[in-house]
Design a protein around this motif. Structure first.
Motif, PDB file in Angstrom:
ATOM      1  N   PHE A 130       0.150  -2.077   4.933  1.00  0.00           N
ATOM      2  CA  PHE A 130       0.525  -0.735   4.404  1.00  0.00           C
ATOM      3  C   PHE A 130       1.272  -0.409   3.334  1.00  0.00           C
ATOM      4  CE2 PHE A 130       0.084   0.692   9.116  1.00  0.00           C
ATOM      5  CZ  PHE A 130      -1.179   1.365   8.839  1.00  0.00           C
ATOM      6  N   LEU A 131       2.282  -1.483   2.997  1.00  0.00           N
ATOM      7  CA  LEU A 131       3.291  -1.313   1.579  1.00  0.00           C
ATOM      8  C   LEU A 131       2.510  -1.446   0.383  1.00  0.00           C
ATOM      9  CD1 LEU A 131       6.338  -3.414   2.793  1.00  0.00           C
ATOM     10  CD2 LEU A 131       6.186  -0.921   2.585  1.00  0.00           C
ATOM     11  N   VAL A 132       1.458  -2.596   0.366  1.00  0.00           N
ATOM     12  CA  VAL A 132       0.725  -2.673  -0.719  1.00  0.00           C
ATOM     13  C   VAL A 132       0.098  -1.412  -0.798  1.00  0.00           C
ATOM     14  CG1 VAL A 132      -1.231  -3.989  -1.729  1.00  0.00           C
ATOM     15  CG2 VAL A 132       0.174  -5.201  -0.713  1.00  0.00           C
ATOM     16  N   LEU A 133      -0.763  -0.783   0.126  1.00  0.00           N
ATOM     17  CA  LEU A 133      -1.617   0.326   0.022  1.00  0.00           C
ATOM     18  C   LEU A 133      -0.558   1.464  -0.640  1.00  0.00           C
ATOM     19  CD1 LEU A 133      -3.545   0.944   3.144  1.00  0.00           C
ATOM     20  CD2 LEU A 133      -4.522   0.752   0.833  1.00  0.00           C
ATOM     21  N   VAL A 134       0.642   1.765  -0.084  1.00  0.00           N
ATOM     22  CA  VAL A 134       1.304   2.896  -0.595  1.00  0.00           C
ATOM     23  C   VAL A 134       1.790   2.469  -2.066  1.00  0.00           C
ATOM     24  CG1 VAL A 134       3.666   4.099  -0.377  1.00  0.00           C
ATOM     25  CG2 VAL A 134       2.031   3.582   1.642  1.00  0.00           C
ATOM     26  N   GLN A 135       2.407   1.466  -2.336  1.00  0.00           N
ATOM     27  CA  GLN A 135       2.755   1.090  -3.622  1.00  0.00           C
ATOM     28  C   GLN A 135       1.465   1.265  -4.788  1.00  0.00           C
ATOM     29  OE1 GLN A 135       4.148  -3.107  -3.200  1.00  0.00           O
ATOM     30  NE2 GLN A 135       6.104  -2.261  -1.933  1.00  0.00           N
ATOM     31  N   CYS A 136       0.279   0.789  -4.207  1.00  0.00           N
ATOM     32  CA  CYS A 136      -0.692   0.948  -5.255  1.00  0.00           C
ATOM     33  C   CYS A 136      -1.145   2.642  -5.265  1.00  0.00           C
ATOM     34  CB  CYS A 136      -1.924   0.269  -4.729  1.00  0.00           C
ATOM     35  SG  CYS A 136      -1.730  -1.503  -5.107  1.00  0.00           S
ATOM     36  N   GLU A 156      -3.798  -8.391  -0.636  1.00  0.00           N
ATOM     37  CA  GLU A 156      -3.700  -7.978  -2.292  1.00  0.00           C
ATOM     38  C   GLU A 156      -4.894  -7.499  -2.747  1.00  0.00           C
ATOM     39  OE1 GLU A 156      -4.094 -10.202  -6.303  1.00  0.00           O
ATOM     40  OE2 GLU A 156      -2.168 -10.631  -5.540  1.00  0.00           O
ATOM     41  N   ILE A 157      -6.225  -8.127  -2.477  1.00  0.00           N
ATOM     42  CA  ILE A 157      -7.462  -7.502  -3.013  1.00  0.00           C
ATOM     43  C   ILE A 157      -7.801  -6.262  -2.070  1.00  0.00           C
ATOM     44  CG2 ILE A 157      -9.861  -7.694  -3.433  1.00  0.00           C
ATOM     45  CD1 ILE A 157      -9.025 -10.955  -3.905  1.00  0.00           C
ATOM     46  N   LEU A 158      -8.010  -6.090  -0.837  1.00  0.00           N
ATOM     47  CA  LEU A 158      -8.424  -5.028  -0.227  1.00  0.00           C
ATOM     48  C   LEU A 158      -7.596  -3.984  -0.283  1.00  0.00           C
ATOM     49  CD1 LEU A 158      -9.979  -6.880   2.801  1.00  0.00           C
ATOM     50  CD2 LEU A 158     -11.193  -6.240   1.061  1.00  0.00           C
ATOM     51  N   CYS A 159      -6.226  -4.020  -0.179  1.00  0.00           N
ATOM     52  CA  CYS A 159      -5.328  -2.911  -0.312  1.00  0.00           C
ATOM     53  C   CYS A 159      -5.170  -2.240  -1.818  1.00  0.00           C
ATOM     54  CB  CYS A 159      -4.005  -3.266   0.241  1.00  0.00           C
ATOM     55  SG  CYS A 159      -4.153  -3.581   2.040  1.00  0.00           S
ATOM     56  N   SER A 160      -5.609  -3.281  -2.676  1.00  0.00           N
ATOM     57  CA  SER A 160      -5.271  -2.645  -4.116  1.00  0.00           C
ATOM     58  C   SER A 160      -6.441  -2.017  -4.839  1.00  0.00           C
ATOM     59  CB  SER A 160      -4.715  -3.730  -4.763  1.00  0.00           C
ATOM     60  OG  SER A 160      -5.665  -4.725  -5.383  1.00  0.00           O
ATOM     61  N   ARG A 161      -7.715  -2.343  -4.467  1.00  0.00           N
ATOM     62  CA  ARG A 161      -9.010  -2.032  -5.107  1.00  0.00           C
ATOM     63  C   ARG A 161      -9.239  -0.468  -4.643  1.00  0.00           C
ATOM     64  NH1 ARG A 161      -6.951  -6.286  -7.118  1.00  0.00           N
ATOM     65  NH2 ARG A 161      -8.209  -8.044  -7.673  1.00  0.00           N
TER      66      ARG A 161
END
Length: 337
Positions: free
Chosen positions: A254-260, A128-133
């Motif tokens: 990958f999903l968190v990255l793309v969603q963000c 959550e943190i690394l892929c959304s910041r």
């Protein structure tokens, strides 16, 4: 004053670099740190502790102001305010208030450290943190991580994860993402969309390194256009392709990255909704998002929440939490718009 100054560290206001801010917690007007410190001292000394006053003061001040209150408290009482709060509070309220005594970047760094320290890794938090910041946020997190824990974030991440999942997180931690450019490079958009398709859906298996390099090195506006273009090559959109091509923590990352990339505040709104609606409300996730985003984009998260779930985040918090914890969260979210 070693304790406070050490813990509260350098004051950094450059959150998220060039991303616009939509905070719910803004500087209190008519701010008087000495008066606030006196109120906190009285609240802590009160028989049974006056939690309401602690919430009223600390959730309605920015980190920069809380830091001044802590210094004023120490001058006044010769005691460390964070230790005093720790002694006076407990449970979920304590977690929220102590979280607020860290800057946004220190909080993120501490959450990452907590997710990899000790037995087993809390991959969910790490992802959550690394892929959304943003890139700028990650640059700051790396430096604060080193300052707080005397360790390198990339080494800690590498030591605690493995395979392509580790490679993706390390690529993000290396903060090589390009800055957004005023010039739109249509050729490069097409090349990247094609490369993502050729490395995944088009072939048997997945060429994960190609996905990693494109998703960790291109600017966010560029990637948004790449994902649009991608649909002209692939029968599936990018998120559907990820679901089909990879699994486990790599898929989740990958999903968190793309969603963000597509809509970061909607990503957080969905996380909050899932956490509150799940059995055994996942307070940890709710606390983390609200504390870490209240000076960044919580206002926009609230509006995404309402337009997607048909009721306000504040109302959902009221339904799924209770007591002082609920009061603190609602105060950080601010009034319904």
């Amino acid at each position: 004053m070693a304790l406070v100054s050490e813990f509260l560290g350098q004051l950094s206001l450059n959150v998220g670099g060039n991303e616009p801010l939509y905070p719910t917690v803004v500087p209190a007007l008519d701010f008087n740190p000495d008066r606030d410190a006196a109120r906190i001292e009285t609240a802590i000394k009160t028989k049974g502790v006056d939690e309401q006053t602690i919430i009223d003061v600390l959730t309605k001040r920015t980190y920069a102001q809380r830091r001044e209150i802590a210094f004023a408290y120490e001058r006044r009482t010769k005691k460390d305010m964070i230790s005093a709060l720790k002694g006076a509070l407990s449970g979920t309220l304590e977690t929220v208030i102590l979280g607020l005594m860290k800057s946004t970047t220190q909080y993120d760094a501490s959450e990452i450290r907590g997710s990899i320290k000790g037995l087993g890794t809390d991959e969910e938090t790490l992802i959550e943190i690394l892929c959304s910041r943003s890139n700028a946020e990650l640059v700051e997190i790396k430096s604060v991580y080193k300052e707080l824990f005397k360790k390198d974030l990339d080494k800690d991440v590498a030591g605690d994860t493995s395979g392509n999942f580790a490679k993706l997180l390390l690529a993000l931690v290396q903060t090589k993402r390009a800055d957004a450019s005023a010039v739109v490079d249509y050729q490069k958009i097409d090349d990247d969309a094609r490369a993502l398709y050729d490395a995944g859906v088009r072939i048997k298996g997945t060429d994960v390194p190609t996905w990693i390099s494109i998703m960790s090195e291109r600017s966010v506006p560029h990637l948004q256009k790449v994902f649009q273009r991608y649909k002209s090559y692939s029968p599936y959109d990018m998120q559907e392709s990820i679901e089909k091509e990879v699994k486990g923590d790599l898929k989740r990352s990958f999903l968190v990255l793309v969603q963000c990339f597509e809509n970061k505040q909607l990503f957080f709104a969905r996380r909050l909704n899932e956490a509150m609606k799940s059995k055994g409300a996942k307070e940890k996730i709710v606390t983390r998002i609200i504390v870490s985003r209240c000076e960044v984009d919580l206002k926009k998260i609230c509006s995404e929440y309402k337009s997607n779930f048909g009721q306000s985040l504040q109302k959902t918090i009221t339904e799924h939490t209770k007591g002082d914890y609920q009061t603190a969260l609602l105060s950080l979210c601010g009034p319904e718009e």
